[in-house]
Enzyme design. Structure first.
Site, short mmCIF file in Angstrom:
data_model
loop_
_atom_site.label_atom_id
_atom_site.label_comp_id
_atom_site.label_asym_id
_atom_site.label_seq_id
_atom_site.Cartn_x
_atom_site.Cartn_y
_atom_site.Cartn_z
N CYS A 1 48.19 37.38 -17.16
CA CYS A 1 48.63 36.00 -17.01
C CYS A 1 50.15 35.89 -17.23
O CYS A 1 50.92 36.36 -16.41
CB CYS A 1 47.84 35.10 -17.95
SG CYS A 1 47.23 33.62 -17.16
N HIS B 1 42.28 36.02 -17.01
CA HIS B 1 42.03 36.58 -18.34
C HIS B 1 40.82 37.53 -18.31
O HIS B 1 39.67 37.08 -18.38
CB HIS B 1 41.80 35.46 -19.35
CG HIS B 1 43.05 34.72 -19.71
ND1 HIS B 1 43.92 35.18 -20.66
CD2 HIS B 1 43.58 33.58 -19.22
CE1 HIS B 1 44.95 34.35 -20.75
NE2 HIS B 1 44.76 33.37 -19.88
N GLU C 1 39.82 39.38 -20.63
CA GLU C 1 39.22 39.52 -21.97
C GLU C 1 38.13 38.50 -22.26
O GLU C 1 37.35 38.68 -23.20
CB GLU C 1 40.32 39.44 -23.05
CG GLU C 1 40.96 38.08 -23.23
CD GLU C 1 42.11 37.79 -22.28
OE1 GLU C 1 42.90 36.87 -22.56
OE2 GLU C 1 42.23 38.47 -21.23
N SER D 1 32.85 39.37 -54.44
CA SER D 1 32.29 38.02 -54.32
C SER D 1 30.89 38.02 -53.73
O SER D 1 30.17 37.04 -53.85
CB SER D 1 33.20 37.16 -53.44
OG SER D 1 33.17 37.64 -52.10
N GLY D 2 30.53 39.10 -53.05
CA GLY D 2 29.28 39.11 -52.31
C GLY D 2 29.48 38.72 -50.85
O GLY D 2 28.55 38.77 -50.05
N GLY D 3 30.71 38.33 -50.48
CA GLY D 3 31.04 38.06 -49.09
C GLY D 3 31.19 39.36 -48.31
O GLY D 3 31.22 40.45 -48.89
N SER E 1 34.65 41.67 -49.13
CA SER E 1 34.68 42.35 -50.44
C SER E 1 33.52 43.32 -50.58
O SER E 1 33.65 44.37 -51.22
CB SER E 1 34.70 41.34 -51.59
OG SER E 1 33.45 40.71 -51.75
N SER E 2 32.38 43.02 -49.96
CA SER E 2 31.21 43.90 -50.05
C SER E 2 31.46 45.23 -49.33
O SER E 2 31.15 46.30 -49.85
CB SER E 2 29.97 43.22 -49.45
OG SER E 2 29.64 42.07 -50.19
#
Length: 525
Positions: free
Chosen positions: A86, A181, A183, A235-237, A240-241
């Site tokens: 583009c 595009h 993508e 955190s358990g997210g 971080s996990s």
């Protein structure tokens, strides 16, 4: 010695398109490492990166404007393939001797381009054929300007009625430009075109795979920290996990995870995190019950932004106190991911991306001189999830809906109280459980409940009662920048409402939020 998974690499120069990160994710999906840089990079930076190929992204500006962004001239002198998308095609055409004009009509949306000349980029790729056997491609256009004359050493590969140069190519130099595009999924063969460019024309091998990324990350962690001790806020997210699992594989017991239970988590979440990471995977976890501390700090506060700041400040205080109790910790690990790095800061031009660390945990005490370990900082979120699966983390945990950093602190409207959080946890668990049972959970992008600090009259048996109101919220979105409310079936909503009112004592009314984004935001606070 681990394999060099960065050996083949694509450089993407960002001209400001909303789709640029999507281009990078598509290249990564092809198994090839890439980085996203601002358009105004220097020749020395490109040489140091040593790309196998360069992609010029789309962008919102007009190449016909005097001070519009241009690709560094070295891009066309480096001897590697170049793919302009583009705006990227327009600046390529203009810089190499072609001509670009503002179009009378903006082309936005679906278009069908006809391939009129052979090119390595689209050879054998088609969606349909014309009556005389020429290939047709279904593509997604989004442009105002258009190329009106291509450089003299280029050929026209494809065109539409209103866009005479939809694809252009210089096969000898391996320069390609597309006025659409590739993508986005609306361009049906877009992934095949990107694969043709990255894998065939640039000759990149598929070295960027979850298993190899893990091996590389583990080797790099070991090289960076050696036998030193590392601390991580778990955190358990997702981020971080996965960071915890990578570090555990790399350094084992030299990792200490600090899990702060702030009282603002989902139902049984603290127990699930401790059970999975501590008991099942054997990580070294320090559990800090801090509900009372967070709730007392939040007492009397109604302003959403102030609540966020309080939760962030108290978390840092608690984490710092725990970090100081540990001996000989030399490194702080964080789950910074690649979009954090890209969006972290802008240069004086307002366009360039400056790479700097995101301090997710916040300011550590000055007396703690720690280095930073960020094993995910090259990865997009979808890659982090795939690596999590490879490391043995459960699918349901890695692919669950987003949960805000301040947790229920911003899903309880107004003042946050333990009573409200306890009610909301149970309400939310019922909603999510019913979504899973009805096979709707993975069909919506995010679903949650909100506690409204208003009482509404209800009838129970022969008596009237004044109890609290909760709202259900479910949205469908691709990028979370815009969203539609999810049209959940009425009988499903009725079932959820009945369960909540009958099973959660203290709730008298359930409403469903039918606001889109914009004008509303996804979260209420």
């Amino acid at each position: 010695m681990t394999e060099n998974i960065h050996k083949h690499r694509i450089l993407i120069l960002d001209f400001g398109s909303q789709y640029t990160q999507l281009v990078a994710r598509r290249v990564r999906e092809l198994g090839v490492y890439c980085e996203l840089w601002a358009w105004d990079v220097t020749e020395a930076q490109i040489r140091d990166f040593n790309p196998s190929g360069i992609i010029l992204s789309g962008g919102p500006e007009s190449t016909t404007e005097e001070n519009s962004p241009r690709a560094p001239q070295y891009v066309f002198e480096a001897g590697v393939p170049v793919f302009g998308v583009c705006y990227g095609m327009q600046t390529m055409a203009m810089q190499l001797g072609g001509h670009v004009e503002a179009s009378n009509e903006r082309e936005f949306g679906y278009a069908q381009v006809e391939v009129v000349n052979d090119s390595a980029l689209v050879r054998g790729i088609e969606d349909a054929l014309t009556a005389d056997g020429k290939p047709l491609l279904d593509v997604w256009m989004s442009h105002g300007d258009k190329v009106t004359a291509i450089p003299s050493d280029f050929i026209t590969v494809a065109s539409t009625e209103s866009c005479p140069f939809a694809i252009m190519a210089n096969e000898e130099k391996r320069f390609y430009g597309v006025q659409f595009h590739p993508e986005v999924t609306h361009t049906r063969q877009g992934m095949r075109m990107l694969e043709r460019f990255v894998r065939d024309i640039c000759q990149c091998e598929a070295l960027w795979t979850p298993a190899k990324i893990i091996d590389d990350a583990v080797a790099r962690i070991r090289e960076q920290v050696g036998d030193d001790k590392v601390i991580l806020g778990l955190s358990g997210g997702v981020d971080s996990s996965v960071t915890a699992m990578l570090l555990h594989r790399a350094i084992g017991k030299n990792l200490t995870c600090v899990f702060v239970d702030n009282g603002l988590l989902r139902l049984n979440e603290a127990e699930q995190v401790l059970d999975m990471f501590g008991d099942h995977f054997g990580l070294n976890i320090v559990h800090v019950p801090a509900e009372d501390r967070f709730l007392s700090a939040l007492a009397g506060e109604n302003d959403p932004e102030a609540k966020r700041k309080i939760i962030g400040r108290v978390f840092v205080e608690v984490f710092d106190e725990e970090a100081l109790k540990l001996e000989d910790v030399k490194w702080l690990a964080q789950g910074t991911i690649y979009p954090d790095v890209i969006e972290s800061a802008a240069s004086a031009t307002g366009k360039a991306h400056v790479i700097k660390s995101h301090h997710n945990v916040g300011g550590l005490p000055k007396e703690m001189k720690m280095g930073l370990v960020e094993p995910l900082k090259e990865l997009f979120k979808d890659e982090v999830r795939k690596i999590g699966l490879e490391l043995g983390l459960p699918y349901d945990m890695l692919y669950r809906h987003p949960f805000p950093g301040p947790g229920l602190g911003v899903r309880v409207l107004g003042e946050v109280k333990k009573e409200y959080c306890d009610l909301l946890r149970r309400v939310d668990a019922i909603f999510i459980e019913e979504l899973r049972k009805a096979d709707l959970y993975d069909k919506v992008s995010q679903a949650f409940t909100v506690f409204l600090p208003v009482r509404s009259v209800g009838v129970m048996g022969d008596g009237r009662k004044y109890d609290w109101v909760v709202s259900l919220r479910a949205v469908e979105t691709i990028d979370f920048m815009t969203a539609h409310w999810a049209h959940l079936p009425y009988d499903f909503l009725g079932r959820v409402s009945n369960r909540i009112i009958n099973e959660v004592n203290g709730i008298s009314r359930v409403v469903y939020d039918i606001s889109g984004k914009p004008p509303a935001t996804i979260e209420w606070e």
